[in-house]
Design a protein around this motif. Structure first.
Motif, PDB file in Angstrom:
ATOM      1  N   UNK A 108     -30.161 -26.765 -56.225  1.00 44.63           N
ATOM      2  CA  UNK A 108     -29.270 -25.902 -55.454  1.00 44.63           C
ATOM      3  C   UNK A 108     -28.436 -25.024 -56.383  1.00 44.63           C
ATOM      4  N   UNK A 109     -27.902 -25.610 -57.445  1.00 42.39           N
ATOM      5  CA  UNK A 109     -27.098 -24.843 -58.393  1.00 42.39           C
ATOM      6  C   UNK A 109     -27.953 -23.801 -59.108  1.00 42.39           C
ATOM      7  N   UNK A 110     -29.154 -24.186 -59.525  1.00 40.57           N
ATOM      8  CA  UNK A 110     -30.050 -23.245 -60.206  1.00 40.57           C
ATOM      9  C   UNK A 110     -30.369 -22.065 -59.292  1.00 40.57           C
ATOM     10  N   UNK A 111     -30.613 -22.358 -58.016  1.00 37.63           N
ATOM     11  CA  UNK A 111     -30.863 -21.274 -57.057  1.00 37.63           C
ATOM     12  C   UNK A 111     -29.691 -20.294 -57.058  1.00 37.63           C
ATOM     13  N   UNK A 112     -28.476 -20.819 -57.042  1.00 42.50           N
ATOM     14  CA  UNK A 112     -27.296 -19.951 -56.970  1.00 42.50           C
ATOM     15  C   UNK A 112     -27.016 -19.244 -58.294  1.00 42.50           C
ATOM     16  N   UNK A 113     -27.429 -19.830 -59.411  1.00 38.33           N
ATOM     17  CA  UNK A 113     -27.331 -19.119 -60.685  1.00 38.33           C
ATOM     18  C   UNK A 113     -28.230 -17.887 -60.659  1.00 38.33           C
ATOM     19  N   UNK A 114     -29.464 -18.087 -60.193  1.00 40.58           N
ATOM     20  CA  UNK A 114     -30.396 -16.966 -60.083  1.00 40.58           C
ATOM     21  C   UNK A 114     -29.863 -15.925 -59.100  1.00 40.58           C
ATOM     22  N   UNK A 115     -29.270 -16.400 -58.014  1.00 43.50           N
ATOM     23  CA  UNK A 115     -28.736 -15.500 -57.003  1.00 43.50           C
ATOM     24  C   UNK A 115     -27.556 -14.702 -57.540  1.00 43.50           C
ATOM     25  N   UNK A 116     -26.701 -15.369 -58.316  1.00 46.92           N
ATOM     26  CA  UNK A 116     -25.557 -14.670 -58.918  1.00 46.92           C
ATOM     27  C   UNK A 116     -26.034 -13.560 -59.837  1.00 46.92           C
ATOM     28  N   UNK A 117     -27.113 -13.813 -60.557  1.00 47.63           N
ATOM     29  CA  UNK A 117     -27.635 -12.835 -61.506  1.00 47.63           C
ATOM     30  C   UNK A 117     -28.191 -11.603 -60.787  1.00 47.63           C
ATOM     31  N   UNK A 118     -28.932 -11.802 -59.698  1.00 43.44           N
ATOM     32  CA  UNK A 118     -29.506 -10.636 -59.019  1.00 43.44           C
ATOM     33  C   UNK A 118     -28.431  -9.814 -58.315  1.00 43.44           C
TER      34      UNK A 118
ATOM     35  N   UNK B  42     -40.528 -25.029 -63.728  1.00 41.85           N
ATOM     36  CA  UNK B  42     -39.464 -25.213 -62.741  1.00 41.85           C
ATOM     37  C   UNK B  42     -39.443 -24.072 -61.726  1.00 41.85           C
ATOM     38  N   UNK B  43     -39.843 -22.881 -62.177  1.00 37.33           N
ATOM     39  CA  UNK B  43     -39.918 -21.677 -61.346  1.00 37.33           C
ATOM     40  C   UNK B  43     -38.609 -21.411 -60.579  1.00 37.33           C
ATOM     41  N   UNK B  44     -37.508 -21.237 -61.288  1.00 39.19           N
ATOM     42  CA  UNK B  44     -36.217 -21.033 -60.614  1.00 39.19           C
ATOM     43  C   UNK B  44     -36.174 -19.786 -59.743  1.00 39.19           C
ATOM     44  N   UNK B  45     -36.914 -18.766 -60.128  1.00 35.10           N
ATOM     45  CA  UNK B  45     -36.938 -17.506 -59.383  1.00 35.10           C
ATOM     46  C   UNK B  45     -37.779 -17.593 -58.112  1.00 35.10           C
ATOM     47  N   UNK B  46     -38.478 -18.699 -57.947  1.00 36.26           N
ATOM     48  CA  UNK B  46     -39.306 -18.875 -56.755  1.00 36.26           C
ATOM     49  C   UNK B  46     -38.712 -19.882 -55.774  1.00 36.26           C
TER      50      UNK B  46
ATOM     51  N   UNK C  11     -35.740 -12.079 -50.379  1.00 31.83           N
ATOM     52  CA  UNK C  11     -36.683 -10.973 -50.291  1.00 31.83           C
ATOM     53  C   UNK C  11     -36.496 -10.006 -51.456  1.00 31.83           C
ATOM     54  N   UNK C  12     -35.239  -9.760 -51.837  1.00 33.49           N
ATOM     55  CA  UNK C  12     -34.965  -8.889 -52.987  1.00 33.49           C
ATOM     56  C   UNK C  12     -35.530  -9.516 -54.265  1.00 33.49           C
ATOM     57  N   UNK C  13     -35.299 -10.817 -54.418  1.00 33.62           N
ATOM     58  CA  UNK C  13     -35.774 -11.516 -55.611  1.00 33.62           C
ATOM     59  C   UNK C  13     -37.291 -11.485 -55.686  1.00 33.62           C
ATOM     60  N   UNK C  14     -37.932 -11.775 -54.560  1.00 34.05           N
ATOM     61  CA  UNK C  14     -39.396 -11.779 -54.520  1.00 34.05           C
ATOM     62  C   UNK C  14     -39.954 -10.405 -54.883  1.00 34.05           C
ATOM     63  N   UNK C  15     -39.305  -9.353 -54.404  1.00 36.88           N
ATOM     64  CA  UNK C  15     -39.769  -8.006 -54.697  1.00 36.88           C
ATOM     65  C   UNK C  15     -39.629  -7.697 -56.183  1.00 36.88           C
TER      66      UNK C  15
END
Length: 289
Positions: free
Chosen positions: A118-128, A67-71, A252-256
């Motif tokens: 969309x929700x998975x993206x925001x879950x990952x975003x909330x975590x970072x 699924x690659x949620x972080x990508x 960009x932060x996540x990718x780094x």
């Protein structure tokens, strides 16, 4: 710290070490993901049973590899967020948890996969965006405008619950369902069947002009930050263009952090890469916490 607490901590550390050994050598994304704090969450979710936690985390690693949620880049899910149906708040709760604001009445698409992605993206975003030392997020859910017509299908709801409970264990700290209609409350009884009891305990129904609800919200949020839609004093405004800029920075932060700097993300209109604040990867420790 009492002797009992020391003993418990020692036993938990031992379980973390056993889980590490059971998982075997890891590399790349899996190595970063399987931090001690992450292993503790999976152990906690499985009552500190090493074998069950191992199975759970291996299923997550398999899911993340496909699924690659972080990508997921913001530009692929931005259309789902045009109305602000799910967004990250600009404030944290009193415990320092990242806050996701959900407004199901603003549903703007019918794609189950699109909504989940969309929700998975925001879950990952909330975590970072978690501060150091905090591992959980809070959800604020506003039911203004909600109806059965824009309610998520039961299958979509089940899929979201599965992802949250099995791939983001112990990431949800509290959820606050503000002024849900009676029709939703009736439907929640069916949804609750799929919730882990520990997750269900984190679901709070809150109502306007209700003393207990007001006290609960005040205990978890600064009223000056909390939007009026949830009984606070702030004005809830969603600017999709500005939010997109924030998400572009976070991409960009996540990718780094994940070592994906080579990935190219489209630049939002009116935004320059020079405007991006490039935070050091060490500041994103909560991703693997």
């Amino acid at each position: 710290m009492s002797a009992h607490q020391l003993e418990d901590d020692s036993q938990q550390d031992n379980k973390v070490s056993k889980l590490k050994s059971a998982l075997g050598p890891l590399s790349g994304h899996s190595l970063v993901f399987c931090s001690d704090a992450s292993l503790r969450r999976y152990l906690d979710a499985r009552s500190w049973n090493v074998e069950n936690a191992k199975q759970m985390i291996e299923e997550t690693l398999k899911w993340r590899s496909t699924y690659k949620p972080h990508e997921i880049p913001w530009h692929e899910v931005a259309h789902e967020g045009e109305t602000g149906k799910v967004s990250r708040a600009s404030f944290h709760d009193r415990q320092g948890r990242t806050v996701l604001i959900m407004r199901p009445g603003l549903q703007n698409t019918t794609s189950a996969e699109g909504n989940i992605r969309h929700l998975v993206y925001l879950l990952e975003n909330a975590i970072i965006n978690l501060p150091k030392g905090q591992e959980q997020m809070s959800w604020l859910i506003d039911f203004t405008g909600w109806s059965m017509a824009n309610n998520a299908p039961m299958k979509t709801t089940r899929d979201i619950i599965y992802i949250l409970q099995n791939h983001y264990p112990e990431r949800l700290g509290m959820s606050f369902l503000y002024n849900p209609p009676r029709l939703f409350q009736a439907g929640y009884k069916a949804v609750k069947y799929f919730l882990d009891p520990r997750t269900a305990q984190k679901v709070n129904f809150v109502y306007p002009k209700d003393k207990a609800s007001d006290e609960l919200m005040r205990s978890h949020f600064d009223m000056e930050n909390l939007p009026k839609e949830f009984g606070g004093e702030a004005t809830l405004e969603y600017d999709h263009e500005e939010f997109s800029r924030q998400m572009f920075e976070d991409d960009l932060k996540t990718a780094k952090f994940w070592g994906l700097e080579q990935k190219q993300y489209p630049i939002p209109n009116g935004f320059s890469p020079a405007d991006v604040v490039r935070e050091p990867a060490t500041s994103l420790a909560s991703v693997a916490n």
